[in-house]
Design a protein around this motif. Structure first.
Motif, short mmCIF file in Angstrom:
data_model
loop_
_atom_site.label_atom_id
_atom_site.label_comp_id
_atom_site.label_asym_id
_atom_site.label_seq_id
_atom_site.Cartn_x
_atom_site.Cartn_y
_atom_site.Cartn_z
N GLU A 378 0.82 -1.21 0.00
CA GLU A 378 0.00 0.00 0.00
C GLU A 378 0.86 1.26 0.00
OE1 GLU A 378 -2.36 -0.50 3.46
OE2 GLU A 378 -3.84 -1.80 2.49
N THR A 379 1.91 1.27 0.81
CA THR A 379 2.78 2.45 0.89
C THR A 379 3.47 2.70 -0.43
OG1 THR A 379 3.16 2.03 3.25
CG2 THR A 379 4.70 3.50 2.14
N HIS A 382 1.10 4.12 -3.06
CA HIS A 382 0.78 5.52 -2.81
C HIS A 382 1.96 6.42 -3.16
CE1 HIS A 382 -0.54 9.22 -0.96
NE2 HIS A 382 0.56 9.23 -0.22
N PRO A 385 2.98 6.07 -7.70
CA PRO A 385 1.80 5.60 -8.44
C PRO A 385 2.08 5.23 -9.89
CG PRO A 385 1.73 7.98 -8.09
CD PRO A 385 2.87 7.47 -7.27
N SER A 418 5.08 10.68 -4.43
CA SER A 418 4.01 11.36 -3.70
C SER A 418 4.48 11.47 -2.26
CB SER A 418 2.72 10.56 -3.76
OG SER A 418 2.22 10.52 -5.09
N ARG A 421 1.86 9.69 3.80
CA ARG A 421 0.56 9.94 4.44
C ARG A 421 0.64 9.54 5.90
NH1 ARG A 421 -3.33 6.46 0.62
NH2 ARG A 421 -1.82 4.96 1.40
#
Length: 474
Positions: A378-379, A382, A385, A418, A421
């Motif tokens: 997931e990391t 993100h 991408p 990116s 988060r």
């Protein structure tokens, strides 16, 4: 099972199980066949021999590979007939296993839950399972995400990376060294040692001894000064493990947890980069990361074969005559590919795979491993991408291991990062009780686009960034 036949013998002798096995020599479960095209090998063995096939683990060292899904379940659930005690192995008892055999680290008997049956197995398993259950999953996710972001931030500005060497292989060690209470600098050396004996390389025996020496010292220190870590919890468990038992179970936790997590992450990322259907269903939201990881466990489980079980008496399994003392290898990848268990709708979202084994010896580390791999994937999705493979898929190489399904490397290209988060300056960090002092060095910017306000690193580098920087040679 008889010894392999000389090449000049056109027909097996009367009474030999090879008559029933379909004839021919046992297939080698080593070398290019098992690393380059294991799925093709298992399909050919299934077609020739059925659900249980005769194999060689080394020249002159025979065993059985269990490829059938129901046969593997029978094998793992019948402790009375198929024991985990490798001291029953006829090959070793008859002196046919060389003193420097590459099989020794994976087959030698140890006082662990992997090599025992019955009540003693249950005592040791409860200690390991209870210890692992004390891991705070929310904290583990935070820790893993912080480590993943620190690694990604350390990549250079040229838009290239090797997702095995720079991510999948480093990330679990950043997590597991802290979980176990190991010093940070032990990480890279440990993973090198683990690779040697899991790959059954020529350095496997020496690597295994050195690996255990590091853990002996860790147990000694944690007996004297317990901490908030897996080693201390294991030693404090009511099962009352001796120092020797604790060391051997730390080996189990590190190898099973670390090596499996590395391979699972690498195989998931490979599928993401090479299978358009898989990537589109995942990035389009039609498949969760968790479901996607189960598809990986069906198609390319991180452990493709596992030794093993040893027959306690003469029996028949999958149409093959098994002799007392024969070794049976769990063909996890082969059993997952058994056509008998694949329905018309495929395997999406189905967790009936055998990647973790089955029966009383099913892997106790699967839940923290899943959380680490989920967070890793997931990391990365993100942060990068537009990630894409840097070489043709056909050029990817696999490590030459009969046990692990693991890539040598996974080179990728990307154009921009990116930001993490949430922003790095706002993210919670976990500082271990004996954290090393942060580095004074300032890492170079790894982004090719400006960072959003507040997403830069804090002035005082976190423990993760210090350790990740050390990994990267900064």
């Amino acid at each position: 099972m008889t010894s392999p036949l000389p090449e000049t013998d056109p027909v097996p002798p009367p009474g030999c199980p090879m008559h029933r096995a379909g004839g021919g020599r046992p297939a080698p479960l080593y070398g290019p066949a098992v690393s380059d095209d294991p799925h093709g090998l298992y399909a050919r063995l299934r077609e020739q021999y059925g659900p249980v096939a005769p194999i060689e683990l080394e020249p002159g060292v025979e065993a059985w590979l269990v490829l059938g899904y129901p046969e593997l379940l029978e094998l793992t659930r019948n402790e009375a007939l198929f024991s985990k005690d490798s001291r029953r192995w006829r090959v070793a008892r008859e002196g046919r296993l060389a003193a420097d055999s590459r099989l020794l680290p994976m087959t030698a008997w140890r006082p662990t839950l992997l090599n025992l049956d019955g009540a003693e197995h249950q005592r040791l398993r409860s200690a390991v399972a209870d210890t692992l259950s004390r891991i705070d999953h929310r904290q583990l996710r935070t820790t893993t995400e912080a480590a993943a972001n620190a690694l990604i931030d350390g990549w250079g500005p040229d838009g290239t990376a090797d997702l095995i060497a720079q991510y999948a292989r480093r990330l679990p060690l950043l997590v597991f060294t802290q979980l176990l209470g190991l010093p940070a600098e032990a990480g890279p050396h440990l993973i090198e040692l683990i690779s040697h004996f899991v790959d059954s390389s020529e350095k496997s025996v020496r690597a295994n001894a050195e690996f255990q020496a590091i853990l002996v010292d860790l147990v000694r220190r944690r007996r004297e000064q317990p901490g908030a870590d897996l080693t201390s919890w294991l030693l404090a468990h009511q099962a009352g493990l001796t120092d020797e038992e604790a060391v051997h179970h730390l080996v189990v936790i590190l190898v099973a947890g670390n090596e499996t997590t590395i391979n699972w992450t690498g195989n998931a990322l490979r599928l993401l980069l090479t299978d358009r259907r898989f990537r589109s269903t995942l990035t389009g939201g039609r498949l969760s990361v968790s479901d996607a990881l189960d598809e990986v466990l069906w198609r390319d489980p991180p452990t493709q074969n596992f030794p093993g079980r040893w027959a306690t008496g003469d029996t028949v399994l999958g149409g093959q005559y098994i002799s007392a003392g024969d070794m049976l290898v769990l063909g996890l990848a082969g059993a997952n590919a058994d056509p008998a268990v694949h329905g018309p709708d495929g395997i999406g979202g189905n967790r009936a795979h055998l990647a973790w084994g089955a029966g009383r010896h099913v892997c106790p580390a699967q839940h923290p491993a899943r959380l680490i791999v989920e967070t890793a994937v997931e990391t990365l999705l993100h942060r990068l991408p537009d990630l894409q493979l840097a070489v043709p898929a056909a050029e990817l190489k696999w490590r030459p291991s009969p046990w692990s399904r693991a890539l040598v490397d996974l080179p990728v290209l990307y154009s921009a990062f990116s930001p993490p988060r949430p922003a790095a300056s706002e993210r919670p960090t976990w500082t271990p009780p004996t954290a090393p002092p942060p580095s004074d060095s300032t890492p170079s910017d790894a982004t090719s686009t400006p960072r959003t306000p507040g997403s830069g690193r804090p002035g005082r580098r976190s423990w993760w960034n210090s350790l990740a920087g050390w990994w990267s040679g900064r």
